[in-house]
Design a protein around this motif. Structure first.
Motif, PDB file in Angstrom:
ATOM      1  N   ASP A 262       0.776  -1.327  -0.037  1.00  0.00           N
ATOM      2  CA  ASP A 262      -0.070   0.046   0.209  1.00  0.00           C
ATOM      3  C   ASP A 262       1.068   1.476   0.012  1.00  0.00           C
ATOM      4  OD1 ASP A 262      -2.399   1.450   0.297  1.00  0.00           O
ATOM      5  OD2 ASP A 262      -1.526   1.996   2.392  1.00  0.00           O
ATOM      6  N   THR A 263       0.569   2.256  -0.680  1.00  0.00           N
ATOM      7  CA  THR A 263       1.078   3.687  -0.771  1.00  0.00           C
ATOM      8  C   THR A 263       0.363   4.669  -0.514  1.00  0.00           C
ATOM      9  OG1 THR A 263       0.851   4.078  -3.095  1.00  0.00           O
ATOM     10  CG2 THR A 263       2.655   2.773  -2.687  1.00  0.00           C
ATOM     11  N   ASP A 264      -1.127   4.453  -0.689  1.00  0.00           N
ATOM     12  CA  ASP A 264      -1.878   5.843  -0.433  1.00  0.00           C
ATOM     13  C   ASP A 264      -2.857   5.544   0.727  1.00  0.00           C
ATOM     14  OD1 ASP A 264      -3.833   3.691  -1.476  1.00  0.00           O
ATOM     15  OD2 ASP A 264      -4.860   5.012  -2.405  1.00  0.00           O
ATOM     16  N   HIS A 265      -2.641   4.568   1.790  1.00  0.00           N
ATOM     17  CA  HIS A 265      -3.668   4.279   2.984  1.00  0.00           C
ATOM     18  C   HIS A 265      -4.831   4.404   2.408  1.00  0.00           C
ATOM     19  CE1 HIS A 265       0.095   4.985   5.281  1.00  0.00           C
ATOM     20  NE2 HIS A 265       0.173   6.287   4.641  1.00  0.00           N
TER      21      HIS A 265
ATOM     22  N   THR B 133      -6.475   6.102  -0.041  1.00  0.00           N
ATOM     23  CA  THR B 133      -7.382   7.001  -0.373  1.00  0.00           C
ATOM     24  C   THR B 133      -7.766   6.941  -1.857  1.00  0.00           C
ATOM     25  OG1 THR B 133      -5.492   8.488   0.614  1.00  0.00           O
ATOM     26  CG2 THR B 133      -6.703   9.605  -1.138  1.00  0.00           C
ATOM     27  N   TRP B 134      -7.129   6.262  -2.781  1.00  0.00           N
ATOM     28  CA  TRP B 134      -7.661   6.115  -3.995  1.00  0.00           C
ATOM     29  C   TRP B 134      -8.271   4.719  -4.328  1.00  0.00           C
ATOM     30  CZ3 TRP B 134      -8.871  10.565  -5.619  1.00  0.00           C
ATOM     31  CH2 TRP B 134      -7.836  11.625  -5.491  1.00  0.00           C
ATOM     32  N   ASP B 135      -7.874   3.846  -3.663  1.00  0.00           N
ATOM     33  CA  ASP B 135      -7.935   2.314  -3.965  1.00  0.00           C
ATOM     34  C   ASP B 135      -8.962   1.593  -2.929  1.00  0.00           C
ATOM     35  OD1 ASP B 135      -6.347   1.890  -1.772  1.00  0.00           O
ATOM     36  OD2 ASP B 135      -4.970   0.683  -3.143  1.00  0.00           O
TER      37      ASP B 135
ATOM     38  N   GLU C 129      -2.250  -2.511  -2.582  1.00  0.00           N
ATOM     39  CA  GLU C 129      -2.661  -1.687  -3.598  1.00  0.00           C
ATOM     40  C   GLU C 129      -3.399  -2.411  -4.691  1.00  0.00           C
ATOM     41  OE1 GLU C 129      -0.284   1.797  -4.646  1.00  0.00           O
ATOM     42  OE2 GLU C 129      -1.540   1.339  -2.916  1.00  0.00           O
TER      43      GLU C 129
ATOM     44  N   PRO D 280      -2.177   3.684  -7.530  1.00  0.00           N
ATOM     45  CA  PRO D 280      -2.107   4.764  -6.529  1.00  0.00           C
ATOM     46  C   PRO D 280      -0.751   5.590  -6.820  1.00  0.00           C
ATOM     47  CG  PRO D 280      -3.347   3.361  -5.522  1.00  0.00           C
ATOM     48  CD  PRO D 280      -2.886   2.599  -6.549  1.00  0.00           C
ATOM     49  N   SER D 281       0.552   4.768  -6.544  1.00  0.00           N
ATOM     50  CA  SER D 281       1.782   5.347  -6.496  1.00  0.00           C
ATOM     51  C   SER D 281       2.141   5.938  -7.881  1.00  0.00           C
ATOM     52  CB  SER D 281       2.719   3.927  -6.458  1.00  0.00           C
ATOM     53  OG  SER D 281       2.456   3.083  -7.487  1.00  0.00           O
TER      54      SER D 281
ATOM     55  N   TRP E 246      -0.325   7.369  -9.769  1.00  0.00           N
ATOM     56  CA  TRP E 246      -0.948   8.275  -9.870  1.00  0.00           C
ATOM     57  C   TRP E 246      -0.621   9.616  -9.256  1.00  0.00           C
ATOM     58  CZ3 TRP E 246      -4.715  10.141 -12.943  1.00  0.00           C
ATOM     59  CH2 TRP E 246      -5.525  11.290 -12.829  1.00  0.00           C
ATOM     60  N   GLU E 247       0.220   9.382  -7.917  1.00  0.00           N
ATOM     61  CA  GLU E 247       0.816  10.442  -7.381  1.00  0.00           C
ATOM     62  C   GLU E 247       1.713  11.207  -8.196  1.00  0.00           C
ATOM     63  OE1 GLU E 247       1.647  12.457  -3.815  1.00  0.00           O
ATOM     64  OE2 GLU E 247      -0.049  11.088  -4.087  1.00  0.00           O
TER      65      GLU E 247
END
Length: 383
Positions: free
Chosen positions: A133-136, A138-140, A146, A156-157, A159-160
Motif C-alpha cells: 500500500d502507498t496511499d493508505h 485514499t484512491w483504492d 494496492e 495509486p503510486s 497516480w501520485e
C-alpha cells in the motif's frame, strides 16, 4: 502503471476462419448507434458530442474526456508530439471497456468507482506480484495493499506522480474521466515522445503494461478508432455505388456476429465458429451478412456466403491486383487463391486501398486496409 502479466484473451480468428472456408460468414434491427454517424457529428465544447452519439462502443462523456485530454496534454508535457484521442481510447477500451456499466456524471465522475484486484501476489486476476500500500486507501479504498483504479487502471503510486486536474475542480482524481484521461496522456508522453512514430507509441504502451499481448491488443483498438475517426470522402461517387457504400458505412460500430446480418440489417447470429465462438447472443453482421445488407439497399439480392457471392457480377481476377478494384466492388479472400470454393471472407471496396469490413468475432464493422486479410482472391463488380 500497473503490474504486468495480465492475460489478454485473443480469439484465434484467422486460424478458425481458414479451417472453415465455406462459411465466412454464414446466415439483423439496426438500433445501434454507428461509428460513422457519431463521427460525422460535431463536438460541442468539452461537454460531449452533438446529438449524444458515441464512437462505436465509447460513451459520449468518455469520448469527450479523451478529446479534451489530447488537447490539454501539451500544457503538462510540452515536448510531447502525436498525442491523439484514439490512443487514449485504445487503452481505456482494454483497461475498463470505457467504464462500461458505470454512471459518468456531467463533471466526469465515475460511479461506482472502478477497482482492480488487490495485488497480493495470490494469482487472482493474473497477479503474481505483491504490491504494498502507498496511499493508505485514499484512491483504492484499502490499506491492505494496492489495486489499480479508475477507467485507466492507475496504481495509486503512479497516480501520485502523473495525476492532473482535467475538469477544473482543483482535484486530480483517477476516478474522474477527465482527470484520468489527462493523467494517462501525461504518462504516455513522458520523455517527450513522438507518438506519431510507431516505435515510440509501442514503447509508451509497453511502459503502461509490460506485455506484448497487451501492446498488440491496444494497438488494434487504436487503429480501429483512428480509422473510425476518418470520415471517408464520398463526393466523387454517385448513384447506386454511393448508396451501397453509405449503407455499409452506416453500420460501422455494429458488432460482428457469426452468421448475423441479412437484407434487412443486423440480426442475432448462429452457433458456432470452428473455435466455438457463438453468435447467438450478438446482434450484428458477419462479413457476408454485411455485404448482403448493403447491396439489398439497391435491390441486389446476394447469396448468403462469401464463396457463393464470388459468383455474382463480373469477376475481377486476383492477378490484376487491388488496382483492378473500383469503389463498391466485393473483395474476396481465399485459403487457396484461384480456387473460389476456398473463399472464406468478403468485404466492400471503398477506394484508396480500404474496404468496409466485418472481420471476426469480438470486433465491429469498420474500415480496414484490403491487406488486412490474407489470401487476396480478387473481386466482383455488381454495379
Amino acid at each position: 502503471m500497473r503490474p504486468p502479466g495480465r492475460r489478454i484473451r485473443r480469439w484465434g480468428c484467422m486460424v478458425a476462419l481458414l479451417m472453415f472456408a465455406a462459411v465466412c460468414c454464414a446466415a439483423p434491427l439496426p438500433q445501434a448507434i454507428s461509428t460513422y454517424t457519431a463521427l460525422t457529428t460535431t463536438a460541442q465544447g468539452d461537454g460531449g458530442i452533438a446529438g449524444g452519439g458515441s464512437t462505436a462502443d465509447i460513451p459520449p462523456r468518455m469520448l469527450a474526456a479523451y478529446h479534451k485530454a489530447a488537447r490539454q496534454v501539451g500544457r503538462y508535457a510540452p515536448g510531447c508530439r502525436g498525442m491523439r484521442w484514439p490512443i487514449l481510447a485504445g487503452i481505456a477500451k482494454v483497461e475498463s471497456h470505457h467504464a462500461a456499466g458505470h454512471t459518468i456524471t456531467a463533471g466526469g465522475d465515475i460511479r461506482p468507482k472502478i477497482y482492480g484486484v488487490l495485488l497480493t501476489g495470490s494469482g487472482h486476476g493474473g497477479n503474481t506480484t505483491a504490491v504494498p500500500d502507498t496511499d493508505h486507501g485514499t484512491w483504492d479504498g484499502t490499506a491492505q495493499g494496492e489495486r489499480a483504479v479508475g477507467p485507466f487502471q492507475f496504481l495509486p503510486s503512479t497516480w501520485e506522480s502523473v495525476g492532473k486536474d482535467g475538469n477544473g475542480d482543483t482535484v486530480a482524481d483517477p476516478h474522474n474521466a477527465d482527470d484520468a484521461a489527462l493523467g494517462a496522456a501525461v504518462y504516455l508522453c513522458s520523455g517527450g515522445r513522438d507518438l506519431a512514430k510507431r516505435t515510440q507509441l509501442e514503447a509508451a504502451l509497453w511502459q503502461y503494461n509490460h506485455s506484448a499481448a497487451y501492446v498488440a491488443d491496444v494497438l488494434g483498438w487504436i487503429e480501429q478508432y483512428t480509422a473510425a475517426a476518418q470520415a471517408p470522402d464520398l463526393t466523387h461517387l454517385s448513384g447506386q455505388v454511393r448508396t451501397v457504400i453509405e449503407a455499409a458505412l452506416s453500420q460501422r460500430g455494429v458488432p460482428y456476429a457469426w452468421g448475423g446480418g441479412n437484407a434487412n440489417g443486423p440480426s442475432y447470429g448462429i452457433c458456432c465458429t470452428p473455435s466455438g465462438t457463438s453468435g447467438t447472443t450478438v446482434k450484428g453482421y458477419d462479413c457476408s451478412g454485411l455485404t448482403t445488407y448493403a447491396y439489398a439497399t439497391v435491390g441486389i439480392r446476394l447469396p448468403r456466403t462469401a464463396a457463393a457471392q464470388a459468383g455474382a457480377g463480373r469477376r475481377i481476377p486476383a492477378r490484376l491486383g487491388t488496382g483492378g478494384l473500383t469503389p463498391g466492388d466485393l473483395v474476396f479472400y481465399a485459403t487457396a487463391p484461384g480456387h473460389d470454393a476456398t473463399i472464406y471472407h468478403v468485404g466492400i471496396y471503398l477506394g484508396g486501398g480500404q474496404m468496409v469490413n466485418a472481420p471476426r468475432p469480438h470486433t465491429v464493422v469498420r474500415l480496414d486496409p484490403v491487406t488486412a486479410m490474407p489470401g487476396y482472391a480478387g473481386g466482383a463488380r455488381l454495379l
